[in-house]
Design an enzyme around this catalytic site. Structure first.
Site, PDB file in Angstrom:
ATOM      1  N   LYS A 179       2.341  -2.051 -19.976  1.00  0.00           N
ATOM      2  CA  LYS A 179       3.198  -1.308 -20.634  1.00  0.00           C
ATOM      3  C   LYS A 179       3.801  -0.012 -19.722  1.00  0.00           C
ATOM      4  O   LYS A 179       5.221   0.161 -19.804  1.00  0.00           O
ATOM      5  CB  LYS A 179       2.646  -0.155 -21.317  1.00  0.00           C
ATOM      6  CG  LYS A 179       1.656  -0.520 -22.567  1.00  0.00           C
ATOM      7  CD  LYS A 179       1.420   0.020 -24.158  1.00  0.00           C
ATOM      8  CE  LYS A 179       1.421  -0.616 -25.509  1.00  0.00           C
ATOM      9  NZ  LYS A 179      -0.053  -1.387 -25.046  1.00  0.00           N
ATOM     10  N   GLU A 215       6.680   6.868 -29.941  1.00  0.00           N
ATOM     11  CA  GLU A 215       4.885   6.380 -30.776  1.00  0.00           C
ATOM     12  C   GLU A 215       4.220   6.021 -29.545  1.00  0.00           C
ATOM     13  O   GLU A 215       4.640   5.130 -28.834  1.00  0.00           O
ATOM     14  CB  GLU A 215       5.767   5.066 -31.808  1.00  0.00           C
ATOM     15  CG  GLU A 215       5.593   4.336 -31.734  1.00  0.00           C
ATOM     16  CD  GLU A 215       6.125   3.486 -30.280  1.00  0.00           C
ATOM     17  OE1 GLU A 215       7.846   3.801 -29.960  1.00  0.00           O
ATOM     18  OE2 GLU A 215       5.649   2.194 -30.235  1.00  0.00           O
ATOM     19  N   SER A 257      -3.770  -8.535 -19.363  1.00  0.00           N
ATOM     20  CA  SER A 257      -2.711  -7.128 -19.521  1.00  0.00           C
ATOM     21  C   SER A 257      -3.224  -5.800 -19.570  1.00  0.00           C
ATOM     22  O   SER A 257      -2.656  -4.833 -19.147  1.00  0.00           O
ATOM     23  CB  SER A 257      -2.261  -6.925 -20.679  1.00  0.00           C
ATOM     24  OG  SER A 257      -3.367  -6.926 -21.641  1.00  0.00           O
TER      25      SER A 257
HETATM   26  C1  LIG Z   1      -0.892  -1.662 -25.800  1.00  0.00           C
HETATM   27  C2  LIG Z   1      -1.219  -3.047 -25.000  1.00  0.00           C
HETATM   28  C3  LIG Z   1      -1.015  -4.333 -25.481  1.00  0.00           C
HETATM   29  C4  LIG Z   1      -0.591  -4.916 -27.008  1.00  0.00           C
HETATM   30  O1  LIG Z   1       0.428  -4.706 -27.132  1.00  0.00           O
HETATM   31  P1  LIG Z   1       2.077  -5.824 -26.774  1.00  0.00           P
HETATM   32  O2  LIG Z   1       3.243  -5.817 -26.839  1.00  0.00           O
HETATM   33  O3  LIG Z   1       1.343  -7.421 -27.103  1.00  0.00           O
HETATM   34  O4  LIG Z   1       1.708  -6.792 -25.049  1.00  0.00           O
HETATM   35  C5  LIG Z   1      -2.574  -5.700 -25.166  1.00  0.00           C
HETATM   36  N1  LIG Z   1      -2.710  -5.002 -23.424  1.00  0.00           N
HETATM   37  C6  LIG Z   1      -3.067  -3.907 -23.086  1.00  0.00           C
HETATM   38  C7  LIG Z   1      -3.828  -3.368 -21.933  1.00  0.00           C
HETATM   39  C8  LIG Z   1      -2.278  -2.772 -24.255  1.00  0.00           C
HETATM   40  O5  LIG Z   1      -2.474  -1.634 -23.932  1.00  0.00           O
END
Ligand SMILES: *Cc1c(COP(=O)(O)O)cnc(C)c1O
Length: 406
Positions: A97, A119, A389
């Site tokens: 993020k 948000e 992610s």
């Molecule tokens: C917020 C988040 C997501 C989901 O958000 P996307 O916009 O779909 O990427 C996925 N993995 C992590 C670690 C997150 O913090």
């Protein structure tokens, strides 16, 4: 070469449409601000100094490029394709993020907007926004549902420690959807001096495109790294899909590589039949094209258009709609979407921890669950690239509650 190349594709069009999805469904008062944002964004991207400053911060602050790790023991255990992990869990603040938050905060500063609003649901985007705002000296205000505030205390404390104000939202279900509504309301009121730092590849044009571009560094790096490591492209790229920003960030660099399958994994919650999930593309009884938060995409809704209550063990995937570019990639069959249930996700969470010594975010564990299903069906000379992610420290309480004392 520019750090971010914005001339790579013809979507969205100048009205923000990805085929029939996307666009801009907002109150009249926001149109000038969104137009101003389009212009400022395009100017910034053409400006070498902006591109270099972003590249510099991504390198020296975020810690980019994040590595690609060969998951040797997991690959051997599954006995099929070779698995490689793109390590967004190693980015500063522990997830992808920050790539987007830093890009947008830098843009806010360039536009002379000192006040930034955001948000947040689980608090991950709130933390990334508060971090970027602290770094750049901006005032940050984060809208968060009071239910989410109660269940995500550590992130609330992080945001406050980083100097942000956390504003509780008491309307509706007091969760992410309502926090977005309040942030939009704030923006309508304070549009002159305020920048809305949106957290996923969602919302009115130009957000889905801008967030994609800021996250596209994931795929650009990974595509080069996997070629250096293996001499070729992967056969499959896998990523979890909440709003869709980490997935589109990975997929974008591979969009013209027709030999590479792109697989998005949604939250299957307690299973599709239960109705308690956030699998917008899997359950077409309760999900269909509609408008939520300024954009047209698939939306989980009842027959009267009321937004459905969603469920996922991972807060980051728990949202009733999905980024419009994913709806477009799915319609064109360039990307395919599946889901992992909470149960499969918890199993994958433990498997990755124990085979590779990496505790993934529960969101990312959805992608790993799909790899666990898919790799054994593939040949040993094939390659899966999965986007990790984020890291799982934030999820330990949830996992302990779900699994008991392991
Ligand atoms: C917020 C988040 C997501 C989901 O958000 P996307 O916009 O779909 O990427 C996925 N993995 C992590 C670690 C997150 O913090």
């Amino acid at each position: 070469m520019a750090y971010i190349d914005i001339n790579t594709t013809n979507v969205p069009d100048e009205r923000g449409y990805f085929g029939e999805f996307g666009g801009r469904f907002v109150p009249e008062t926001l149109v000038p601000a969104l137009n101003e944002l389009v212009t400022a964004y395009e100017d910034a991207m053409k400006d070498d100094a902006f591109q270099q400053e972003l590249a510099y911060l991504q390198r020296t602050y975020t810690g980019r490029p994040t590595p690609v790790t060969y998951a040797k023991r997991l690959s051997e255990k599954l006995g099929g394709a070779q698995i490689y992990l793109k390590r967004e869990d190693l980015a500063h603040t522990g997830a992808h993020k920050i790539n987007n938050a830093l890009g947008q905060a830098l843009l806010a500063k360039r536009m002379g907007k000192q006040r930034v609003i955001a948000e947040t649901g689980a608090g991950q985007h709130g933390v990334a926004s508060a971090t970027a705002a602290a770094l750049l000296g901006l005032d940050c205000h984060v809208y968060m549902g009071s239910v989410d505030i109660a269940r995500q205390q550590p992130n609330v404390f992080r945001m406050k420690l980083l100097g942000a104000e956390v504003i509780p939202v008491e309307s509706g279900s007091k969760t992410l959807k309502d926090a977005i509504n309040e942030a939009i309301r704030d923006w309508v009121t304070n549009v002159r001096d305020t920048f809305y730092l949106l957290g996923s590849a969602l919302g009115p044009h130009p957000y889905p495109r801008m967030v994609r571009d800021f996250q596209s560094v994931i795929g650009v790096e990974a595509r080069q790294q996997i070629q250096e490591m293996t001499g070729r492209l992967p056969d499959v790229c896998v990523a979890c899909v909440g709003g869709g920003s980490n997935a589109i960030g990975l997929f974008h660099a591979f969009r013209d590589d027709q030999s590479v399958d792109l697989i998005g994994v949604e939250a299957g919650g307690h299973g599709i039949a239960s109705g308690q999930h956030a699998a917008r593309f899997a359950d077409l009884n309760i999900s269909r094209p509609g408008v939520l938060h300024g954009t047209k995409s698939y939306v989980m809704q009842d027959e009267n258009g009321q937004i459905m209550h969603t469920h996922s063990i991972s807060a980051g995937l728990d949202y009733a709609s999905v980024g419009p570019e994913h709806a477009y990639l799915r319609a064109n069959e360039r990307a395919f979407y599946t889901f992992a249930t909470d149960e499969e996700t918890l199993a994958a969470f433990q498997t990755l921890s124990q085979t590779e010594g990496i505790i993934p975010a529960l969101e990312s564990a959805h992608a790993v669950a799909e790899v666990i299903k898919r790799a054994p069906q593939m040949r040993r000379d094939q390659i899966i690239l999965v986007n990790l992610s984020g890291r799982g420290d934030k999820d330990l309480d949830t996992v302990i509650q779900a699994l008991g004392n392991i």
